[in-house]
Write an enzyme that holds these catalytic residues in place. Sequence first.
Site, PDB file in Angstrom:
ATOM      1  N   TYR A 175      -9.804   5.306   3.918  1.00  0.00           N
ATOM      2  CA  TYR A 175      -9.538   4.610   5.181  1.00  0.00           C
ATOM      3  C   TYR A 175      -9.702   5.504   6.412  1.00  0.00           C
ATOM      4  O   TYR A 175      -9.112   5.223   7.453  1.00  0.00           O
ATOM      5  CB  TYR A 175      -8.138   3.979   5.167  1.00  0.00           C
ATOM      6  CG  TYR A 175      -7.945   3.042   4.017  1.00  0.00           C
ATOM      7  CD1 TYR A 175      -8.586   1.805   3.977  1.00  0.00           C
ATOM      8  CD2 TYR A 175      -7.148   3.400   2.931  1.00  0.00           C
ATOM      9  CE1 TYR A 175      -8.439   0.951   2.894  1.00  0.00           C
ATOM     10  CE2 TYR A 175      -6.991   2.550   1.841  1.00  0.00           C
ATOM     11  CZ  TYR A 175      -7.648   1.329   1.843  1.00  0.00           C
ATOM     12  OH  TYR A 175      -7.501   0.490   0.768  1.00  0.00           O
ATOM     13  N   PRO A 211      -7.180   0.295  -7.965  1.00  0.00           N
ATOM     14  CA  PRO A 211      -6.884   1.521  -7.206  1.00  0.00           C
ATOM     15  C   PRO A 211      -8.049   1.902  -6.303  1.00  0.00           C
ATOM     16  O   PRO A 211      -9.215   1.778  -6.685  1.00  0.00           O
ATOM     17  CB  PRO A 211      -6.684   2.563  -8.300  1.00  0.00           C
ATOM     18  CG  PRO A 211      -7.538   2.080  -9.431  1.00  0.00           C
ATOM     19  CD  PRO A 211      -7.482   0.575  -9.370  1.00  0.00           C
ATOM     20  N   GLY A 226      -2.744  -0.339  -4.434  1.00  0.00           N
ATOM     21  CA  GLY A 226      -1.698   0.123  -3.528  1.00  0.00           C
ATOM     22  C   GLY A 226      -1.003   1.384  -3.989  1.00  0.00           C
ATOM     23  O   GLY A 226      -0.009   1.805  -3.400  1.00  0.00           O
ATOM     24  N   CYS A 275     -10.178   9.877  25.064  1.00  0.00           N
ATOM     25  CA  CYS A 275      -9.402   9.585  26.282  1.00  0.00           C
ATOM     26  C   CYS A 275      -8.268   8.621  25.967  1.00  0.00           C
ATOM     27  O   CYS A 275      -8.189   7.510  26.511  1.00  0.00           O
ATOM     28  CB  CYS A 275     -10.313   9.025  27.366  1.00  0.00           C
ATOM     29  SG  CYS A 275     -11.497  10.231  27.966  1.00  0.00           S
ATOM     30  N   SER A 329       0.830  -1.192   0.000  1.00  0.00           N
ATOM     31  CA  SER A 329       0.000   0.000   0.000  1.00  0.00           C
ATOM     32  C   SER A 329       0.871   1.251   0.000  1.00  0.00           C
ATOM     33  O   SER A 329       2.029   1.219   0.421  1.00  0.00           O
ATOM     34  CB  SER A 329      -0.906   0.010   1.238  1.00  0.00           C
ATOM     35  OG  SER A 329      -1.815  -1.063   1.221  1.00  0.00           O
ATOM     36  N   ARG A 341      -7.345   4.136  -2.743  1.00  0.00           N
ATOM     37  CA  ARG A 341      -6.811   5.359  -2.138  1.00  0.00           C
ATOM     38  C   ARG A 341      -6.421   6.394  -3.201  1.00  0.00           C
ATOM     39  O   ARG A 341      -6.659   7.592  -3.034  1.00  0.00           O
ATOM     40  CB  ARG A 341      -5.583   4.995  -1.301  1.00  0.00           C
ATOM     41  CG  ARG A 341      -4.965   6.164  -0.555  1.00  0.00           C
ATOM     42  CD  ARG A 341      -3.510   5.884  -0.172  1.00  0.00           C
ATOM     43  NE  ARG A 341      -3.260   4.558   0.304  1.00  0.00           N
ATOM     44  CZ  ARG A 341      -3.073   4.212   1.571  1.00  0.00           C
ATOM     45  NH1 ARG A 341      -3.116   5.129   2.512  1.00  0.00           N
ATOM     46  NH2 ARG A 341      -2.838   2.962   1.911  1.00  0.00           N
TER      47      ARG A 341
END
Length: 495
Positions: free
Chosen positions: A449, A330, A287, A419, A249, A332
């Site tokens: 993502y 493809p 990737g 937190c 990736s 991302r």
Amino acid sequence: MEAQVHTASPLAPAWLDVPADLNALSSAIWAGDVQRGSSGELTIDGIPVSELKKQFGTPLFVMSEPDFRNRARAFKDAFDEAFKDICGGVDVYYAGKSFLCTAVAAWVADEGLRLDTCSGGELAVAARAGIPGRDLSLHGNNKSDAEINRALDMGVGRIVVDSVDELDRVAAIASQRGDAAKVMLRLTPGVHAHTHEFIATAHEDQKFGLSMAEDSTDQAGLSAAEQAVAAATAHKGIELLGLHCHIGSQIFEPDGFALAAEKLLVFLAAMQEKYGIALPELDLGGGYGIAYTPVDTPRPPAEIAAAMASVVRSTCTRLGITAPRISIEPGRAIVGSTTFTLYEVGTLKTVRVDAPAGDGAGNDAGAANVTYPRRYVSVDGGMSDNARPVLYDADYSAVLASRSSVAAPQLSRVVGKHCESGDIVVRDVYLPEDVAAGDLLAVPGTGAYCWALSSNYNYLARPGIVAVRNGAARLIVRGETEEDLLNRDMGVAND
């Protein structure tokens, strides 16, 4: 008047330069229609971010629909052109795992792409969007019987199988139905790539794929990959389409893709000769990287396509085989840069941090009385809408979005409201010293993502997603409300 030169903070990573202009936008990391308006406020297709906050609230994912479509079409056009003399073009499958909703699925289809899914839920989105089954792919290393049956019900174009065990299950289910499942075998060619580097290994230690390595051989001397080919040819419920691989990736260079393609073509030729079968398809995975910071240098689709086509062309010629139909995945690289996340600033504080080793002032780490300031800028989201920094140490950028500023740069860390000490959105970024509560920050490159990995940690409702086109913004995924969360709490629902 000359621009004032500011010294980099010794706490900043080596790659992070002090921007010459804190108001400038790096075109590599923003959608094409994002800019600063005449007032200094960030706009997308002319819409000020203050208007988006007023209408939809924050945190908010803001996506450029034209930018998504342009990037999708760029991959399709570039790979079709590069491979037209080899196999007539390329089938581009958008990797839905990066981000998927029905609107995006429809854009994918409009631009001539197909859709890769990894679960029954993603298949459901595809079905709701009206994507024909033949244009879908189903991935996953542990598909349930229900997911396999759903894929067969939908006439999915291919099921990518990860193991011999799964192959047997798919074959059994298909045979019971009187069907023949269209299958591709996911192989691990011993090539791992990330950003500018790739390595070739002798074995594979991961949950995905069938190893081509010699140390995976059985008593008959067959590698795990060849065992799967042999099994697939023996199953009546399997129509073996070809081979698949995915080498990593966020990859910037084409070298790893080229080596993987060569290895799979050699294997494909050997299997066709040994078993007398036609394997007409080869998927070289995805990737492809994007720029998250100004120093990232991903390659354009045309450059990647040309490099991969050259290897496929020469290897097929050397082996004397007809080139298989090539496909890629493809995700991302299409959606990542189309989107930014809009946050409102809350609490700010500055801490003093011990001097790092080799700070240039002759000080050792922890030297007495040598400290440097780091400012923490808290926003109204965090790891619930972007888990990548805490999961992968991912770097992001950020800008002051609600206005411009001529204040001096201050090394800052943008953090969320959860937190967790690891709740970091942007680990290191220079922001104006005058950033204050109520300001808006924008973090680019959050299309992939981020929403897909979002959670309700600390009972925060997941943000909505707006798509902007032709000067108008519309919700494509509604943000959750507290009522949505409580409706699943059966102790409340049953009162």
